[in-house]
Write an enzyme that holds these catalytic residues in place. Sequence first.
Site, PDB file in Angstrom:
ATOM      1  N   HIS A   1       0.841  -1.188   0.000  1.00  0.00           N
ATOM      2  CA  HIS A   1       0.000   0.000   0.000  1.00  0.00           C
ATOM      3  C   HIS A   1       0.883   1.249   0.000  1.00  0.00           C
ATOM      4  O   HIS A   1       2.100   1.167   0.209  1.00  0.00           O
ATOM      5  CB  HIS A   1      -0.911   0.017   1.226  1.00  0.00           C
ATOM      6  CG  HIS A   1      -0.160   0.175   2.514  1.00  0.00           C
ATOM      7  ND1 HIS A   1       0.203  -0.895   3.308  1.00  0.00           N
ATOM      8  CD2 HIS A   1       0.323   1.286   3.150  1.00  0.00           C
ATOM      9  CE1 HIS A   1       0.869  -0.449   4.364  1.00  0.00           C
ATOM     10  NE2 HIS A   1       0.955   0.869   4.289  1.00  0.00           N
TER      11      HIS A   1
ATOM     12  N   HIS B   1       5.479   6.010  -1.105  1.00  0.00           N
ATOM     13  CA  HIS B   1       6.204   4.798  -1.487  1.00  0.00           C
ATOM     14  C   HIS B   1       5.416   3.552  -1.115  1.00  0.00           C
ATOM     15  O   HIS B   1       4.502   3.589  -0.288  1.00  0.00           O
ATOM     16  CB  HIS B   1       7.572   4.762  -0.790  1.00  0.00           C
ATOM     17  CG  HIS B   1       7.479   4.702   0.700  1.00  0.00           C
ATOM     18  ND1 HIS B   1       7.270   5.820   1.482  1.00  0.00           N
ATOM     19  CD2 HIS B   1       7.551   3.654   1.576  1.00  0.00           C
ATOM     20  CE1 HIS B   1       7.235   5.474   2.747  1.00  0.00           C
ATOM     21  NE2 HIS B   1       7.389   4.151   2.837  1.00  0.00           N
TER      22      HIS B   1
END
Length: 212
Positions: A67, A155
Amino acid sequence: MFPDDRPEDDSAKHGGRMRTFPHERGNWATHVYVPYEAGEEFPDLLDVLLPHAQTYVPRLVRMEAFHLSLSQSVVLRHHWILPFMQALKDRMASFERFLFTANRVKIYTNQEKTRTFVGLEVTSGHEQFLDLVSEVDRVMEEFDLTTFYQDPSFHVSLAWCVGDACLQLEGHCLQELQEIMDEFEDSEMLLRVQAKQVRCKSGNKFFSMPLR
């Protein structure tokens, strides 16, 4: 209503990780994020990338799910959960799906330096993520909760380990991981992913907000 018997924080039960705040009954750890829904060849890339990183830090463990965070982990009181989710849903209602790319290998630690992560940093789509965070932050402020980091590096974390392993992973290792990434077949297409929904995990409950 609840007896005051707070469970002990046994780090052995969650891979040696320590909670950043104590668990209390009625307190729900809450996190807002975009699920990373990569192509079917993404595990093949990880099968090449992570064993190489483990030659430098053998204790690295692959993440179970992927995620991109839109919030820090915050504590919600149980009776705040539904109003919080409604406010979040209202803020997300106008957002459309978008494409983004995360293809720059980067090493991260948490604020306490007790965990290290190998991640892929977003290189296109950054502005759309900033727009999402701006709305999530407004909800956090409404509930007097901590907003997201200034100048965030969006990220996808691929693997993690206990402790600060930056020295071992940065430098030669990081350069080699980036080369593996760049040379992987069709990596440019594979790592171009659509953000389709925003999700919020509160305790053991998941709430999904599809993007238009």
